[in-house]
Design an enzyme around this catalytic site. Structure first.
Site, PDB file in Angstrom:
ATOM      1  N   GLU A 195       4.427  -3.283   4.631  1.00 34.54           N
ATOM      2  CA  GLU A 195       3.179  -3.652   3.926  1.00 34.54           C
ATOM      3  C   GLU A 195       1.943  -3.148   4.668  1.00 34.54           C
ATOM      4  O   GLU A 195       0.948  -3.852   4.788  1.00 34.54           O
ATOM      5  CB  GLU A 195       3.091  -5.175   3.750  1.00 34.54           C
ATOM      6  CG  GLU A 195       3.839  -5.706   2.543  1.00 34.54           C
ATOM      7  CD  GLU A 195       3.276  -5.220   1.210  1.00 34.54           C
ATOM      8  OE1 GLU A 195       2.078  -4.874   1.134  1.00 34.54           O
ATOM      9  OE2 GLU A 195       4.057  -5.149   0.256  1.00 34.54           O
TER      10      GLU A 195
HETATM   11  C1  LIG Z   1      12.866  -3.329   6.581  1.00 41.93           C
HETATM   12  C2  LIG Z   1      11.842  -2.549   5.808  1.00 41.93           C
HETATM   13  C3  LIG Z   1      11.595  -2.885   4.487  1.00 41.93           C
HETATM   14  C4  LIG Z   1      10.717  -2.100   3.737  1.00 41.93           C
HETATM   15  N1  LIG Z   1      10.568  -2.362   2.390  1.00 41.93           N
HETATM   16  C5  LIG Z   1       9.889  -1.476   1.629  1.00 41.93           C
HETATM   17  C6  LIG Z   1       9.896  -1.579   0.199  1.00 41.93           C
HETATM   18  O1  LIG Z   1      10.485  -2.505  -0.372  1.00 41.93           O
HETATM   19  N2  LIG Z   1       9.229  -0.651  -0.527  1.00 41.93           N
HETATM   20  C7  LIG Z   1       8.573   0.396   0.067  1.00 41.93           C
HETATM   21  O2  LIG Z   1       8.014   1.204  -0.645  1.00 41.93           O
HETATM   22  N3  LIG Z   1       8.546   0.529   1.416  1.00 41.93           N
HETATM   23  C8  LIG Z   1       9.181  -0.375   2.204  1.00 41.93           C
HETATM   24  N4  LIG Z   1       9.190  -0.234   3.569  1.00 41.93           N
HETATM   25  C9  LIG Z   1       8.506   0.910   4.158  1.00 41.93           C
HETATM   26  C10 LIG Z   1       7.309   0.541   5.009  1.00 41.93           C
HETATM   27  O3  LIG Z   1       6.253   0.144   4.197  1.00 41.93           O
HETATM   28  C11 LIG Z   1       7.011   1.775   5.877  1.00 41.93           C
HETATM   29  O4  LIG Z   1       7.997   1.823   6.883  1.00 41.93           O
HETATM   30  C12 LIG Z   1       5.632   1.738   6.477  1.00 41.93           C
HETATM   31  O5  LIG Z   1       4.662   1.892   5.486  1.00 41.93           O
HETATM   32  C13 LIG Z   1       5.441   2.810   7.535  1.00 41.93           C
HETATM   33  O6  LIG Z   1       5.838   4.067   7.072  1.00 41.93           O
HETATM   34  P1  LIG Z   1       6.798   4.972   7.971  1.00 41.93           P
HETATM   35  O7  LIG Z   1       7.989   4.148   8.316  1.00 41.93           O
HETATM   36  O8  LIG Z   1       7.020   6.239   7.267  1.00 41.93           O
HETATM   37  O9  LIG Z   1       6.003   5.199   9.309  1.00 41.93           O
HETATM   38  P2  LIG Z   1       4.817   6.251   9.523  1.00 41.93           P
HETATM   39  O10 LIG Z   1       3.870   6.195   8.398  1.00 41.93           O
HETATM   40  O11 LIG Z   1       5.398   7.568   9.896  1.00 41.93           O
HETATM   41  O12 LIG Z   1       4.104   5.623  10.794  1.00 41.93           O
HETATM   42  C14 LIG Z   1       4.622   5.734  12.130  1.00 41.93           C
HETATM   43  C15 LIG Z   1       3.570   5.233  13.098  1.00 41.93           C
HETATM   44  O13 LIG Z   1       2.408   6.078  13.021  1.00 41.93           O
HETATM   45  C16 LIG Z   1       1.261   5.297  12.740  1.00 41.93           C
HETATM   46  N5  LIG Z   1       0.385   6.004  11.819  1.00 41.93           N
HETATM   47  C17 LIG Z   1       0.728   6.679  10.707  1.00 41.93           C
HETATM   48  N6  LIG Z   1      -0.361   7.182  10.119  1.00 41.93           N
HETATM   49  C18 LIG Z   1      -1.410   6.811  10.854  1.00 41.93           C
HETATM   50  C19 LIG Z   1      -2.819   7.013  10.749  1.00 41.93           C
HETATM   51  N7  LIG Z   1      -3.362   7.690   9.739  1.00 41.93           N
HETATM   52  N8  LIG Z   1      -3.609   6.481  11.698  1.00 41.93           N
HETATM   53  C20 LIG Z   1      -3.078   5.781  12.725  1.00 41.93           C
HETATM   54  N9  LIG Z   1      -1.766   5.561  12.873  1.00 41.93           N
HETATM   55  C21 LIG Z   1      -0.939   6.072  11.952  1.00 41.93           C
HETATM   56  C22 LIG Z   1       1.763   4.012  12.107  1.00 41.93           C
HETATM   57  O14 LIG Z   1       0.859   2.938  12.282  1.00 41.93           O
HETATM   58  C23 LIG Z   1       3.091   3.811  12.820  1.00 41.93           C
HETATM   59  O15 LIG Z   1       2.887   3.111  13.999  1.00 41.93           O
HETATM   60  C24 LIG Z   1      10.023  -1.032   4.350  1.00 41.93           C
HETATM   61  C25 LIG Z   1      10.247  -0.750   5.705  1.00 41.93           C
HETATM   62  C26 LIG Z   1      11.153  -1.480   6.425  1.00 41.93           C
HETATM   63  C27 LIG Z   1      11.406  -1.109   7.866  1.00 41.93           C
END
Ligand SMILES: Cc1cc2nc3c(=O)[nH]c(=O)nc-3n(C[C@H](O)[C@H](O)[C@H](O)COP(=O)(O)OP(=O)(O)OC[C@H]3O[C@@H](n4cnc5c(N)ncnc54)[C@H](O)[C@@H]3O)c2cc1C
Length: 609
Positions: A458
């Protein structure tokens, strides 16, 4: 003290939730009807959820090649939840709901998170159906939303993709019109979707007859290319199994396939999936492509999704709070029973003397009080925000608009603060258990693992912080921040009249002034790169100021009740004192790097890491 008196005090002693029945929408309710809902949820959580929390952690979901298998206990807990009517509790009477205020719904859901967060309270299903009530057609509401509220179907939110998490503008799932008559489908303009969605919670299971996926995808422009940025994103209903206009399953499987289950650190009672849309595993009417029905207008998908963000984020924050409470209660119980060591000082030097229980050591008490301050404070904040949601929906126009703006500013805190500090509470709960806390023989390690998710989903911590400092405190000329400052000042003015609270009131006034000055200093150059380099320390400071305010306001309700002698009030006064003496001074340190737009991290070259 058990959880229920804490909740009751915050709801009624502090927020006066029973007065919501002066609103036309809630006119039939009384404190008795609210209590009946809380009693039912407390009972179901105790009987159907709590006994199985460890089981759902050890018996992870598995795929047998055809179906995802979950423990029988999960099926029974879900059934009991649906039968309680809680799925539709907030809906209109003529939708089969109870017109329950969101404040009470959120409070009731707290019992499930406390008992077993990953069996869940169908937050996604409710969010999905609520979104359709606002943005869907009458047919979409009848066929999909009503069956979700009725418990026949469940819902998902499919935003993330393997290559696009925080940056949703980079999603590549593609939606193309399905045939020449695509616009005349009674379920909504019909498209075929192709793409991969990652991390989808509850994306595959047999708990319900059908799964309603709400999917973000891009409709290509006339040149066949995807429109860059968030502008090109649209929203679609993609049912796992196709349905007719009466909501009956047609017997056709839609082209949505489970590519794999993710094996998570915690929250293992809920499936988490990689889903392939439209790769031809289940061809529909002879062709590959998942059938999806457009919701709202093309290219407005993200706007539709944002409609439900506040409630989803308050829900995530509340889950973090309740995991914090679970660890607090476990460690409190342990500390009262574990004999270890003798008192500090000469009396403790005599090994012939009996050992004391560890709750008698000042450092263990410190760790307990920290947990109490984090958890009860952020529960109060979550309920305050839930009350603002009700105000936004049922208040007089000016009050409703103020609630909207306050929510804009407070929601990043309601989500992120407990995700960080109630996780820290879980860590302290492990610490109190010593070596035992590091084993799977005690529940606290699971609470920590379950809670570790909340800083990630989220909107990650970093993204929430950027939202707060980059958007929320600036929006509409800083009006949200000004409104918050006015509320904090009102609390300060009341507290300063009471000698016992005057010191806290002055400290809160200083923190408010520091946050205001740091906000200006962060943006002094007008460069987002400067301001946002320290967005997380800013959010931590802002959150601590908000929690200090909430605690002082809660304490005012206690002193107004003039019943300071009872244990709850003494505990709240102690937790507030802890927060003001041990936590609030951190605000200044966090804000130092914000105010001087410190670039230590931002400027260190990659090669130096
Ligand atoms: C158990 C679980 C349940 C989930 N359920 C859902 C679901 O039901 N539906 C759904 O759609 N998604 C879901 N998600 C996805 C979740 O919302 C994403 O994992 C999250 O948005 C982060 O995306 P990412 O994992 O690709 O990490 P990334 O976006 O690659 O981020 C990696 C790191 O880089 C940082 N970062 C990235 N961009 C920036 C920026 N511009 N500035 C500063 N820092 C940055 C982040 O803060 C983070 O620390 C779920 C994830 C998990 C683990």
């Amino acid at each position: 003290m058990s959880f229920r008196p804490t909740l009751d005090f915050l709801l009624y002693g502090w927020l006066k939730a029973e007065r919501l029945n002066t609103r036309e929408r809630f006119a039939d309710h009384t404190r008795e009807t609210f209590d009946a809902v809380l009693d039912t949820c407390e009972r179901i959580a105790r009987d159907k959820y709590a006994p199985h929390n460890r089981l759902v952690d050890t018996e992870e979901p598995r795929f047998d090649g055809e179906k995802v298998i979950l423990p029988q206990a999960t099926h029974e807990a879900n059934r009991a939840y649906a039968e309680s009517g809680m799925l539709s509790a907030a809906q209109d009477y003529d939708e089969g709901g109870m017109q329950l205020p969101y404040t009470i719904e959120a409070a009731a859901n707290a019992f499930f998170a406390l008992a077993s967060v990953s069996i869940g309270s169908s937050m996604l299903t409710k969010g999905n159906a609520n979104l359709l009530l606002v943005h869907g057609t009458e047919m979409q509401k009848a066929v999909f939303a009503r069956n979700e509220f009725g418990g026949r179907f469940s819902g998902t939110m499919c935003l993330s993709e393997p290559q696009a998490g925080s940056s949703l503008s980079d999603i590549t799932t593609r939606a193309t019109p399905d045939g020449a008559d695509f616009e005349s489908d009674p379920l909504g303009p019909r498209f075929r979707l192709k793409g991969n969605k990652m991390w989808i919670s509850s994306g595959e299971h047999e708990l319900t007859e059908n799964i309603v996926h709400l999917v973000l995808a891009k409709i290509p422009g006339p040149d066949g290319k995807l429109i860059p940025g968030t502008r090109g994103i649209s929203l679609f209903i993609v049912p796992k199994k196709l349905v007719d206009t009466e909501g009956r399953l047609t017997g056709e499987r839609n082209d949505v396939a489970l590519a794999g289950l993710n094996h998570k650190l915690g929250w293992r009672g809920t499936t988490n999936t990689l889903l392939n849309f439209g790769e031809g595993k289940y061809p529909v009417r002879g062709g590959a492509g998942a059938v999806g029905y457009l919701v709202g207008k093309p290219h407005e998908g993200l706007r539709c999704m944002f409609h439900m963000m506040n409630e989803a984020r308050i829900g995530v924050g509340l889950a973090a709070v309740m995991l914090g409470f679970a660890g607090y209660y476990a460690s409190l119980d342990y500390a009262k029973n574990r004999p270890q060591g003798r008192p500090t000082g000469p009396a403790g030097k005599d090994p012939a003397q009996p050992q004391v229980r560890i709750i008698e050591h000042a450092d263990v008490k410190r760790m307990l009080l920290a947990q109490k301050a984090y958890c009860e404070g952020s529960l109060a904040l979550a309920l305050y925000c839930a009350r603002l949601v009700d105000e936004q929906h049922t208040g007089e126009p000016q009050a409703a608009d103020e609630a909207r703006l306050l929510l804009e500013v407070l929601t990043p805190i309601a989500k992120s603060w407990p995700s960080e500090f109630c996780l820290e509470a879980n860590s302290l709960a492990i610490q109190i258990h010593g070596g035992y806390g590091y084993t799977r023989d005690f529940p606290v390690e699971q609470y920590w693992r379950d809670n570790r998710l909340n800083m990630i989903h989220e909107g990650t911590h970093g993204i929430q912080a950027t939202d707060l400092l980059g958007r929320k405190v600036l929006m509409e000329g800083g009006k949200g921040l000004q409104l918050l400052a006015a509320r904090i000042n009102a609390t300060i003015e009341s507290a300063i009249q009471r000698p016992a609270l005057a010191e806290h009131a002055n400290a809160l006034g200083r923190a408010l002034q520091q946050v205001g000055a740091a906000t200006k200093a962060a943006w002094a150059t007008g460069e987002p790169g400067d301001a946002l380099a320290n967005a997380v320390p800013y959010m931590q400071a802002f959150g601590h100021m908000v929690l200090a305010w909430i605690w002082l306001d809660v304490l005012l309700a206690d002193t107004q009740n003039a019943t300071e002698t009872i244990a709850g009030n003494v505990g709240r006064a102690g937790a507030t004192a802890y927060f003001y003496h041990y936590e609030l001074p951190k605000v200044e340190a966090w804000l130092q790097v914000v105010s001087r737009r410190d670039r230590t991290c931002a400027d260190l070259p990659e090669s130096a890491y």
